[in-house]
Design a protein around this motif. Structure first.
Motif, mmCIF file in Angstrom:
data_model
loop_
_atom_site.group_PDB
_atom_site.id
_atom_site.type_symbol
_atom_site.label_atom_id
_atom_site.label_comp_id
_atom_site.label_asym_id
_atom_site.label_seq_id
_atom_site.Cartn_x
_atom_site.Cartn_y
_atom_site.Cartn_z
ATOM 1 N N VAL A 1 0.844 -1.211 0.000
ATOM 2 C CA VAL A 1 0.000 0.000 0.000
ATOM 3 C C VAL A 1 0.870 1.248 0.000
ATOM 4 O O VAL A 1 0.619 2.225 -0.720
ATOM 5 N N ALA A 2 1.916 1.224 0.822
ATOM 6 C CA ALA A 2 2.819 2.378 0.885
ATOM 7 C C ALA A 2 3.519 2.580 -0.450
ATOM 8 O O ALA A 2 3.703 3.716 -0.921
ATOM 9 N N LEU B 1 1.584 9.261 -5.897
ATOM 10 C CA LEU B 1 2.021 10.635 -5.620
ATOM 11 C C LEU B 1 3.014 11.115 -6.678
ATOM 12 O O LEU B 1 2.920 12.248 -7.181
ATOM 13 N N ALA C 1 1.062 4.122 -2.865
ATOM 14 C CA ALA C 1 0.832 5.538 -2.555
ATOM 15 C C ALA C 1 1.977 6.397 -3.084
ATOM 16 O O ALA C 1 1.769 7.485 -3.642
#
Length: 671
Positions: A48-49, A56, A52
């Motif tokens: 998930v990180a 971004l 993200a």
């Protein structure tokens, strides 16, 4: 901005690469999402990180590309172009680093995940070989960063992994080769494009002389489209363009427009032909041109109309008035055309900007309204615009539109005013006067609709209608003792019709009225030189069938006394304007007119008699026939045998009012 060929090529390549950025970001986002879903399902929640971070980075790369259009890159400064290329490369490298990091984070025991990532990375690298083919160095680094780590990490897994590593490195080399060839192809395409543009520029330079000629021809055509072919003056299009350039409502000083309309030009043009008319217009243009100030433009508006516009200045109103009077004086001098002396006049309407109108078109309209009023008031003058002229023009327009229908449906009615014979005491006859009450326009006076009928050539139909109805009514007035005449006003335009006398004879025959009981009244304009032959012919034909002819408003127009010798008229009507000065100059005119008329065997009718004193003075001067409010106002009363006067010839003429009462005229409701 002038740039070298190599720099132009690099700019084009960067612009093409930026155009491909958005599809590349979309493809990368979909790949990140797919990998993340698969790894999440396998329990790798840390993905998930990573997703993200990838999202971004993609957002930042997209935001930084906003505003970097193809045209913007081609026109930017070299420093800005270098900065934009550096930023694009950083975003590209970070994206590759994220994928390399994902390969490092995967557990070596999870071979399936490693293979999946390797396949996706290979696909992205393959796509990048084409999408970023415009940037050779940046593209190679991106492909190496994408394929190198993913391939090497498969080496330690097993025998199959080592095979995959070798294949990955081979694929890396192939992608280098494909990317290089794509770069060469796109670079050649850009070079060809730039060469074509340069070739076009060279051709344009070679054809500059031809373009100059075309431009000169275009200007000549534009001048022709904005100039009057006859006079050489600017036309209305060019005048309005000049006004838009030089006249501004917020200038702080006024400007002015003079609408100039020639007088009596139409008669010359119709009588002597358009060639003579054109020569007159050119001669008028020369005279006007000598009096035009520097800060002004004179244009031909159309036909025999001109417009002079004076730019902003101090005391423009008085300057425009003075110029208008000077123009009128200049045009009033005769023109010599093939040995003939021809005279026209000029009327001018003056309007101020922005005082009278705040737009250029409205300014000219205001001046046009003013000159129309000047022509109605007698011509040959400068008249300043008033707000009431617009309402007057609207009223005239409405009346002119309503008049044809009024004639067709016989909306007009006739009123009759008695003409009293002072010597015999009888009613000599009645003058038929048209009256018009419109359903929406209200009462329309003859002084209003008769001139409009003249201008619009409706006077012929209107005159025939009035003549027919008056003759029909008069045919019923006959008694054993007395048969009054009916007097009908006719226009000079009617007399100029070659078949007018024939139409009158037909109306008399159809209505049964004897020709001797019809009197036709015409103004002194019948003596005007431009139609004297036509009117004389009609009058002689009318007299031949027994119809009487009267000159109305006598003494106010042309030098008529000398004309009476050559026109077979039967009577003259002394204009009512002389009634107020019967004890002075008016009386002298009446006495001289009576003396000459009697020597010529012509009757005298005094109109506008309003008092007993006037009637007595006129009778003493030898006038026998009277018409005016003192004897009876115009009325639509129906005449019958009982109402008609009894033939009595008093030894002494009764007073006018006594005669009215004695002979039963009170029944006419004329009082």
């Amino acid at each position: 901005m002038q740039t070298g060929k190599s720099e132009r090529i690099e700019r084009e390549l960067l612009a093409i690469t930026h155009e491909n950025l958005r599809p590349m970001l979309v493809m990368n986002f979909l790949a990140c999402g797919g990998v993340s879903l698969i790894l999440w399902s396998d329990g790798a929640h840390w993905v998930v990180a990573w997703f993200a971070a990838a999202a971004l980075l993609g957002t930042l790369r997209y935001a930084s590309s906003v505003g970097r259009s193809h045209a913007a890159i081609l026109c930017a400064t070299p420093g800005r172009v270098a900065r934009w290329r550096h930023q694009f490369a950083i975003g590209l490298y970070l994206s590759a680093a994220l994928w390399a990091g994902l390969s490092l984070l995967l557990n070596a025991s999870n071979a399936a995940s490693q293979y999946m990532v390797a396949i996706i990375v290979s696909a992205l690298a393959a796509g990048g070989s084409g999408i970023i083919a415009g940037l050779l160095r940046e593209g190679r680094i991106y492909i190496a960063a994408m394929l190198g780590p993913a391939s090497l990490l498969l080496f330690d897994s097993d025998q199959q992994g080592r095979v995959m590593t070798i294949l990955g490195l081979v694929f890396l080399g192939v992608m280098f080769l494909v990317h290089s060839r794509n770069h060469v192809a796109i670079r050649c395409s850009v070079e060809l494009k730039i060469e074509n543009l340069d070739l076009v520029a060279d051709l344009q330079a070679l054809n500059s002389d031809l373009e100059d000629r075309i431009e000169q021809r275009t200007r000549a055509l534009a001048d022709a489209a904005n100039s009057d072919g006859l006079t050489g003056l600017p036309n209305r299009r060019r005048l309005l363009a000049w006004m838009h350039k030089h006249l501004h409502a917020d200038a702080g000083r006024e400007a002015a427009a003079l609408f100039l309309d020639l007088d009596r030009f139409k008669q010359i043009n119709d009588a002597m032909g358009h060639d003579v008319g054109d020569r007159i217009l050119r001669a008028v243009t020369k005279r006007l041109g000598r009096l035009i100030p520097a800060n002004a433009m004179l244009a031909r508006w159309g036909g025999d109309e001109f417009v002079l516009v004076l730019g902003h200045g101090d005391d423009v109103f008085h300057e425009a008035e003075a110029i208008g009077r000077a123009l009128i004086d200049a045009v009033s001098q005769p023109f010599d055309v093939d040995g003939q002396s021809l005279s026209v006049g000029l009327s001018a309407g003056l309007a101020m900007f922005p005082g009278d109108a705040c737009t250029h078109e409205a300014l000219i309209l205001a001046a046009d309204l003013a000159v129309a009023e000047a022509k109605r008031e007698g011509r040959g003058k400068v008249l300043t615009f008033r707000e009431s002229y617009a309402a007057t023009q609207k009223r005239r327009f409405d009346v002119s539109r309503a008049l044809p229908e009024a004639i067709q449906v016989e909306q007009l009615v006739l009123h009759y005013q008695p003409i009293y014979n002072w010597r015999t005491g009888y009613i000599h006859g009645y003058e038929a006067l048209a009256r018009w009450t419109h359903p929406t326009l209200g009462t329309i006076n003859p002084d209003e609709f008769i001139p409009i009928a003249e201008e619009t050539d409706r006077i012929i139909a209107l005159g025939d209608l009035v003549l027919r109805r008056a003759c029909t009514a008069a045919a019923a007035w006959t008694t054993i003792d007395h048969a009054p005449v009916v007097a009908v006003n006719v226009s000079v335009k009617q007399l100029c019709e070659s078949d007018f006398a024939l139409r009158v004879a037909q109306i008399l025959a159809q209505t049964g009225l004897p020709a001797g009981r019809l009197e036709l009244e015409v103004t002194e304009s019948v003596f005007a030189e431009d139609h004297i032959d036509a009117t004389r012919a009609s009058i002689e034909s009318l007299r031949a069938i027994g119809v009487a002819l009267l000159i109305d408003d006598f003494g106010t127009g042309y030098s008529s006394l000398s004309r009476l010798l050559s026109f077979p008229v039967t009577a003259v009507k002394i204009d009512k304007s002389f009634m107020s000065t019967l004890d002075g100059n008016g009386g002298a005119v009446v006495e001289s007119t009576v003396l000459i008329a009697r020597r010529l065997g012509i009757s005298i009718v005094a109109e506008g008699v309003e008092t007993a004193e006037q009637a007595t003075l006129l009778a003493g001067m030898g006038v026998d026939l009277f018409q005016g409010y003192y004897f009876g106002r115009p009325s639509a009363a129906v005449l019958t045998d009982h109402d008609l006067p009894v033939a009595v010839a008093p030894a002494q003429p009764p007073t006018a009012r006594a005669a009215i009462t004695q002979f039963g005229l009170s029944g006419y409701a004329f009082g």
